[in-house]
Structures are given as structure tokens and as C-alpha cells.
Enzyme design. Sequence first.
Site, PDB file in Angstrom:
ATOM      1  N   TYR A 195       0.848  -1.205   0.000  1.00  0.00           N
ATOM      2  CA  TYR A 195       0.000   0.000   0.000  1.00  0.00           C
ATOM      3  C   TYR A 195       0.873   1.241   0.000  1.00  0.00           C
ATOM      4  CZ  TYR A 195      -5.023  -0.708   0.448  1.00  0.00           C
ATOM      5  OH  TYR A 195      -6.331  -0.938   0.178  1.00  0.00           O
ATOM      6  N   LYS A 198      -2.547   0.829 -24.859  1.00  0.00           N
ATOM      7  CA  LYS A 198      -2.951   0.749 -26.270  1.00  0.00           C
ATOM      8  C   LYS A 198      -1.675   0.842 -27.115  1.00  0.00           C
ATOM      9  CE  LYS A 198      -7.658   2.350 -25.446  1.00  0.00           C
ATOM     10  NZ  LYS A 198      -7.869   3.093 -24.198  1.00  0.00           N
TER      11      LYS A 198
END
Length: 428
Positions: free
Chosen positions: A63, A238
Amino acid sequence: MAFRYGSGMNDAWKALLETDSEIAELIVAEERRERDKIRLIPSENYVSHAVLAATGSILTNKYSEGYPGRRYYEGQQLIDPIEEMATSRARELFGAEHANVQPYSGTPCNLAVYLAFLQPGDTVMGIELSHGGHLSHGHNVSATGIWFRPVRYGVSRETGLIDFDEARDVAKKERPKLIWAGGTALPRTIDFEAFAEIAKEVDAIFAADIAHIAGLIAGGAHPSPIPFADVVTTTTHKTLRGPRGAMFMSKSEHANKMDRAVFPGLQGGPHNHTTAGIAVALKEASQPEFKDYAKQTVANAKVLAEELMARGFDLVSGGTDNHLILIDLEGKGVTGKPAAKALDRAGIELNFNTVPFDPRKPADPSGIRIGTPAVTSRGMREPEMKKIAEWMDRVVAAPENEDSIAATAAEIAEFCRAFPPPGISVAD
Ligand code: DSN
């Protein structure tokens, strides 16, 4: 197990097989599927083994709410330099003043722009969804269209190109606080400077969403919005060929507002394994080979577009300048969904997609959307684009001829073996 595994068969994989063979087998089946099909979905790609290793690492254990040097958990001695490396590589690659790699994905990243600059009910302007826009640019079914007041511009019916006169008129009349450029089905170069001028005229924030073209920009194959936009958002998976995630870049003056919008505004702890994967992808994108990749992606798309047009396909805007091709199938006597499904059965995966001024609904629109980022990553070039156009033509001409589709699928699987994709390890 009924498969052999190549270079990726490490301790982690052995453990997965032992612990959960059902999931392991489905992942391997997906590897085979990705290997044996022609991936033409323009928003998908193949990441490298290096990106996979970082993304699948023990960094998922940690975390780190906050930012480097300002965390709410101890033990950040190694997470801080990883995140700093990712952001400094992003700044350097794109020439940006500020970068943040914590957004979980594209839509949360775009939401941060709203939280930073708008109040609920304020006006946002983006391109119409059916003209190539994105849900998060103020579409009705998105929180961005429900909590804000969307107004839209579009493309010209005659040319298929963005109508800047219309965009300026809408902006002057509606006075948006935020103007988006970019989208998901835009086959032509985006004139970011023209958008910036309109935004300046109406005193709006100008945000460029470069999710589709980030890799082309990084590789010098598309002009950059960085000099013109207040904020630039992008996914990282992408054309940029990183893990599934997002980042934004901004002018320094907006850095604090935008950072606070991501955390604590919208998110908790960053996904550190993704951050590391993004850092690796950004390093890969800064190598000279990536420039070749970006240029070849565009060159492939241009050849594929020409080959399809030569076979009577109707391309929105009459071609492409980037990685993406949008096809109106009306003249082929088939609609988008059955064509996409037949092509998928034949081994070519793509999207069914609306086209501008589509009389049909998004669930079965008139068009299909294809692109070349993934096939270029596996080394396909101009001659392969010709073959792909031939196969597409064959399937679209007879989308219910299952014998022909099965024969095409076998040809394509054989053809794909000559172009092993990055990151794929399955060996049989
Ligand atoms: N899902 C992306 C695409 O396919 O273009 C946009 O978010």
C-alpha cells in the site's frame, strides 16, 4: 497438464498450476487465442515479457497512499523510486512539465479532470460518441454526462473530418468549462492547436485524451498535444504497449489540483505493480526501435486502408492518418455485429462500431473498427496487410458460409505462427 510452456514457465507459473489449474488453463488458452488470431482491435496490443514481469510482481503486496515522500504508510523505500522513475520517464518521453501514473484506468483518469476543474452541473464539450468520442467525455450514460452538462461537436457529413467551425460555434454558444479532444474511433490526425485556440477563446480548460495515440506520439508518428493542452490523459495499454492503466500529464500550474483529484479525490492506494509495468513500458517506448514501431503501425494502417478500399470497403474519412480504420459496411450488405462475429470465427478479432450519422443502434451498428498496433508488434508489415484485407473481404462477402470461415481460420492460425507476439510463452 496438456500444454508445454516456454520461457514463462517459472516458479510463479508452477505455483499457479498447482493452486488453481482451472484459472491456469484458461490463461494458457487465452495465450493460444491471442497467438493464433489476427488482433485488429485498435485499442489492444501485446506487452513484452519485461512489462509482464513487472506487472505480475510482488509490488502488488504494498500500500502506498499518497505520493513519493508524502505517503500514509511506512516502508516506501523502494516504491518511491519506482514511482519517481515512472513519472520522470513519462515527463521525459512526452516533454511534459508534470506526470502522474496513479490513475487506475482511462475513465478514472478522465474523472480526475472533472474533479479538478469543474463543479457538478458545469458544461463539458466533447465529440459525439457515434462520431468517435468516448463515454467519459460527457456521454449521457456516463457519470460525466449525468453529473455535468454535456454539449457536443462532431465530424462533417461530407468529409468525416472534425468540423472545427461547428466546435467553435458550440463552444461560443454553450461556454463549456472543459473541452475534450480525442476519442476512440478517430482515424485522422487531431489538430490539438486548433482545439487549444477554441478553448482559449471561451476560457475553458483544454484536455487532450490521447489514449489511442499515445504510442504514436511517443514514437514521433503523430503531433503532440503537450504544448497546447492544460491536461493530457492517456491509458497506458494501447499503442503505448504498457500494462492496463493510465496516467495524466499537465502544465505545472495544474499539477497540485490534478494530483489531489486522483488521490485523495477519487482513489486510494496506487497499484504499484502497474506503476512498475508502466515504468518499464515507458523505458521501452524511449528506445529507437519504438520510433520504428510507431511509424510502421501507421504505414501498416495506410496499406490496410488502401487494400480495403480497393476491395470496395467504405472507410470513414476515406482513409487513415494513424493506427485506426473505421469502416461503414452499409454498401457491403451486412451490419457491424454479424460481420464482426463472422470475422472473429475466421480468426480476425475487431470491434463492431457505430459510424458517424449511423442510423443503427450501438448494439448492432453499421460499421466495424480495426487497427494495426497489435499486428505491428508481432512484426507484420505491408505484405501481411494485403493478406489481411483479402481475408476480411472473403469473410464479409459471405458471413454465413461456415465452411469458408473455418478454412480461413485454419489459414490464419498457420499464418500467425510465423509472427510470434511479444510476451506469449505457450509452446504448443
Ligand atoms: N475501450 C477503449 C477503446 O477500445 O477504444 C476506449 O476506452
